[in-house]
Design a protein around this motif. Structure first.
Motif, PDB file in Angstrom:
ATOM      1  N   ASP A   1       0.834  -1.192   0.000  1.00 18.82           N
ATOM      2  CA  ASP A   1       0.000   0.000   0.000  1.00 18.82           C
ATOM      3  C   ASP A   1       0.871   1.245   0.000  1.00 18.82           C
ATOM      4  O   ASP A   1       1.882   1.306   0.704  1.00 18.82           O
ATOM      5  CB  ASP A   1      -0.897   0.002   1.239  1.00 18.82           C
ATOM      6  CG  ASP A   1      -1.828  -1.200   1.276  1.00 18.82           C
ATOM      7  OD1 ASP A   1      -2.087  -1.786   0.219  1.00 18.82           O
ATOM      8  OD2 ASP A   1      -2.291  -1.541   2.370  1.00 18.82           O
ATOM      9  N   PRO A   2       0.492   2.269  -0.770  1.00 17.15           N
ATOM     10  CA  PRO A   2       1.345   3.453  -0.899  1.00 17.15           C
ATOM     11  C   PRO A   2       1.378   4.328   0.348  1.00 17.15           C
ATOM     12  O   PRO A   2       0.362   4.527   1.018  1.00 17.15           O
ATOM     13  CB  PRO A   2       0.728   4.207  -2.073  1.00 17.15           C
ATOM     14  CG  PRO A   2      -0.672   3.733  -2.151  1.00 17.15           C
ATOM     15  CD  PRO A   2      -0.694   2.337  -1.606  1.00 17.15           C
ATOM     16  N   CYS A   3       2.569   4.822   0.649  1.00 16.66           N
ATOM     17  CA  CYS A   3       2.770   5.777   1.732  1.00 16.66           C
ATOM     18  C   CYS A   3       4.103   6.485   1.495  1.00 16.66           C
ATOM     19  O   CYS A   3       5.155   5.859   1.570  1.00 16.66           O
ATOM     20  CB  CYS A   3       2.772   5.087   3.086  1.00 16.66           C
ATOM     21  SG  CYS A   3       3.140   6.230   4.437  1.00 16.66           S
ATOM     22  N   LEU A   4       4.026   7.759   1.184  1.00 14.88           N
ATOM     23  CA  LEU A   4       5.223   8.576   0.981  1.00 14.88           C
ATOM     24  C   LEU A   4       5.251   9.637   2.071  1.00 14.88           C
ATOM     25  O   LEU A   4       4.277  10.365   2.254  1.00 14.88           O
ATOM     26  CB  LEU A   4       5.189   9.250  -0.397  1.00 14.88           C
ATOM     27  CG  LEU A   4       6.283  10.277  -0.685  1.00 14.88           C
ATOM     28  CD1 LEU A   4       7.639   9.611  -0.807  1.00 14.88           C
ATOM     29  CD2 LEU A   4       5.956  11.056  -1.945  1.00 14.88           C
ATOM     30  N   ILE A   5       6.337   9.698   2.798  1.00 13.98           N
ATOM     31  CA  ILE A   5       6.510  10.742   3.804  1.00 13.98           C
ATOM     32  C   ILE A   5       7.620  11.674   3.318  1.00 13.98           C
ATOM     33  O   ILE A   5       8.690  11.218   2.915  1.00 13.98           O
ATOM     34  CB  ILE A   5       6.838  10.162   5.196  1.00 13.98           C
ATOM     35  CG1 ILE A   5       5.616   9.405   5.726  1.00 13.98           C
ATOM     36  CG2 ILE A   5       7.248  11.269   6.163  1.00 13.98           C
ATOM     37  CD1 ILE A   5       5.801   8.788   7.095  1.00 13.98           C
ATOM     38  N   VAL A   6       7.328  12.966   3.320  1.00 14.47           N
ATOM     39  CA  VAL A   6       8.312  13.977   2.921  1.00 14.47           C
ATOM     40  C   VAL A   6       8.651  14.790   4.162  1.00 14.47           C
ATOM     41  O   VAL A   6       7.804  15.503   4.695  1.00 14.47           O
ATOM     42  CB  VAL A   6       7.769  14.896   1.798  1.00 14.47           C
ATOM     43  CG1 VAL A   6       8.827  15.912   1.397  1.00 14.47           C
ATOM     44  CG2 VAL A   6       7.330  14.066   0.592  1.00 14.47           C
ATOM     45  N   ARG A   7       9.888  14.661   4.602  1.00 15.27           N
ATOM     46  CA  ARG A   7      10.349  15.396   5.782  1.00 15.27           C
ATOM     47  C   ARG A   7      10.874  16.766   5.366  1.00 15.27           C
ATOM     48  O   ARG A   7      11.608  16.885   4.392  1.00 15.27           O
ATOM     49  CB  ARG A   7      11.477  14.649   6.479  1.00 15.27           C
ATOM     50  CG  ARG A   7      11.072  13.385   7.139  1.00 15.27           C
ATOM     51  CD  ARG A   7      12.294  12.728   7.823  1.00 15.27           C
ATOM     52  NE  ARG A   7      11.998  11.352   8.153  1.00 15.27           N
ATOM     53  CZ  ARG A   7      12.239  10.319   7.336  1.00 15.27           C
ATOM     54  NH1 ARG A   7      12.793  10.506   6.165  1.00 15.27           N
ATOM     55  NH2 ARG A   7      11.930   9.103   7.710  1.00 15.27           N
ATOM     56  N   ASP A   8      10.514  17.767   6.132  1.00 18.52           N
ATOM     57  CA  ASP A   8      11.102  19.108   6.004  1.00 18.52           C
ATOM     58  C   ASP A   8      12.162  19.152   7.103  1.00 18.52           C
ATOM     59  O   ASP A   8      11.872  19.467   8.257  1.00 18.52           O
ATOM     60  CB  ASP A   8      10.028  20.174   6.191  1.00 18.52           C
ATOM     61  CG  ASP A   8      10.504  21.565   5.850  1.00 18.52           C
ATOM     62  OD1 ASP A   8      11.729  21.794   5.844  1.00 18.52           O
ATOM     63  OD2 ASP A   8       9.655  22.438   5.602  1.00 18.52           O
ATOM     64  N   ARG A   9      13.380  18.780   6.760  1.00 22.08           N
ATOM     65  CA  ARG A   9      14.430  18.551   7.758  1.00 22.08           C
ATOM     66  C   ARG A   9      14.685  19.721   8.702  1.00 22.08           C
ATOM     67  O   ARG A   9      14.783  19.506   9.910  1.00 22.08           O
ATOM     68  CB  ARG A   9      15.729  18.138   7.060  1.00 22.08           C
ATOM     69  CG  ARG A   9      15.688  16.713   6.542  1.00 22.08           C
ATOM     70  CD  ARG A   9      17.052  16.224   6.077  1.00 22.08           C
ATOM     71  NE  ARG A   9      17.737  17.139   5.202  1.00 22.08           N
ATOM     72  CZ  ARG A   9      17.707  17.109   3.870  1.00 22.08           C
ATOM     73  NH1 ARG A   9      17.027  16.176   3.263  1.00 22.08           N
ATOM     74  NH2 ARG A   9      18.357  17.984   3.153  1.00 22.08           N
ATOM     75  N   PRO A  10      14.788  20.964   8.219  1.00 25.61           N
ATOM     76  CA  PRO A  10      15.127  22.044   9.155  1.00 25.61           C
ATOM     77  C   PRO A  10      14.090  22.279  10.259  1.00 25.61           C
ATOM     78  O   PRO A  10      14.442  22.720  11.340  1.00 25.61           O
ATOM     79  CB  PRO A  10      15.240  23.273   8.259  1.00 25.61           C
ATOM     80  CG  PRO A  10      15.514  22.734   6.903  1.00 25.61           C
ATOM     81  CD  PRO A  10      14.800  21.426   6.839  1.00 25.61           C
TER      82      PRO A  10
ATOM     83  N   VAL B   1       4.871  17.645  -5.298  1.00 23.67           N
ATOM     84  CA  VAL B   1       5.571  18.356  -4.239  1.00 23.67           C
ATOM     85  C   VAL B   1       6.741  19.109  -4.856  1.00 23.67           C
ATOM     86  O   VAL B   1       7.520  18.535  -5.619  1.00 23.67           O
ATOM     87  CB  VAL B   1       6.112  17.384  -3.162  1.00 23.67           C
ATOM     88  CG1 VAL B   1       6.917  18.131  -2.113  1.00 23.67           C
ATOM     89  CG2 VAL B   1       4.970  16.617  -2.520  1.00 23.67           C
ATOM     90  N   ASN B   2       6.835  20.380  -4.532  1.00 28.55           N
ATOM     91  CA  ASN B   2       7.969  21.199  -4.962  1.00 28.55           C
ATOM     92  C   ASN B   2       8.650  21.802  -3.747  1.00 28.55           C
ATOM     93  O   ASN B   2       7.971  22.180  -2.787  1.00 28.55           O
ATOM     94  CB  ASN B   2       7.519  22.352  -5.878  1.00 28.55           C
ATOM     95  CG  ASN B   2       7.127  21.876  -7.246  1.00 28.55           C
ATOM     96  OD1 ASN B   2       7.762  21.008  -7.827  1.00 28.55           O
ATOM     97  ND2 ASN B   2       6.049  22.428  -7.766  1.00 28.55           N
TER      98      ASN B   2
END
Length: 187
Positions: free
Chosen positions: A19-28, A172-173
């Motif tokens: 099942d799809p799951c993409l997590i995009v972390r904003d590191r700062p 996502v950009n």
């Protein structure tokens, strides 16, 4: 190795047939967004706690079944979580939450803010923990472009596709961030 992003770190937590799951972390800023919420029971709490927004393309089981797992990790914390989905999504979220008894709610429990993305408008609903996650319409705004979310270092756009039901496709950009060219400054 050259990174695709300066501040963002995307991680796909599903295999090729899972099942799809993409997590995009904003590191700062130590915050994340989640795109689709398939089976996520295998994820550590440290992956779910920083999630500030969830974007669900459509409510088929493989894209939305992990929502209960997510709620289990965050419901008793004092925070807001934004959810984005196609038309009719708020009712699906409310139905999932209504499947549980919330008679022990505390005044500090979290709040889910659901944004339904329509062709011409965005309709917003609110489900508060202290009121047992009952769904209330908050209002609507006209939709003038594809951008639906902006946060520190990222922007997320959505278009509506047809999958025999309305489905959202996301992009996502990384936002342009002011930087200093040390060599030019030295000159």
């Amino acid at each position: 190795m050259r990174r695709l992003f300066r501040y963002l770190e995307p991680t796909y937590f599903s295999g090729l047939i899972e099942d799809p799951c993409l997590i995009v972390r904003d590191r700062p800023i130590h915050k994340s967004i989640m795109i689709d919420c398939g089976s996520i029971a295998h994820l550590a709490k440290r992956e779910l706690k920083p999630v500030a927004a969830i974007f669900v393309s459509h409510a088929h089981m493989d894209h939305f079944m992990g929502f209960d797992t997510f709620v289990r990790q965050v419901h008793a914390s004092p925070r807001n979580v934004e959810l984005f989905g196609p038309a009719g999504f708020a009712n699906k979220v409310a139905s999932r939450l209504a499947g549980y008894d919330w008679n022990l709610c505390e005044p500090y429990w979290c709040r889910f803010i659901v944004h339904e993305i329509h062709c011409d408008r965005v309709v917003t609903y609110e489900l508060n923990g202290p009121s047992a996650f009952t769904c209330h319409k908050n209002g609507e705004q006209p939709r003038t472009g594809n951008l639906i979310y902006r946060h520190n270092h990222l922007e997320l756009s959505a278009i509506i596709l047809d999958h025999s039901i309305p489905v959202l496709a996301f992009r996502v950009n990384e936002r342009k961030v002011f930087g200093i060219d040390r060599q030019k400054l030295a000159q």
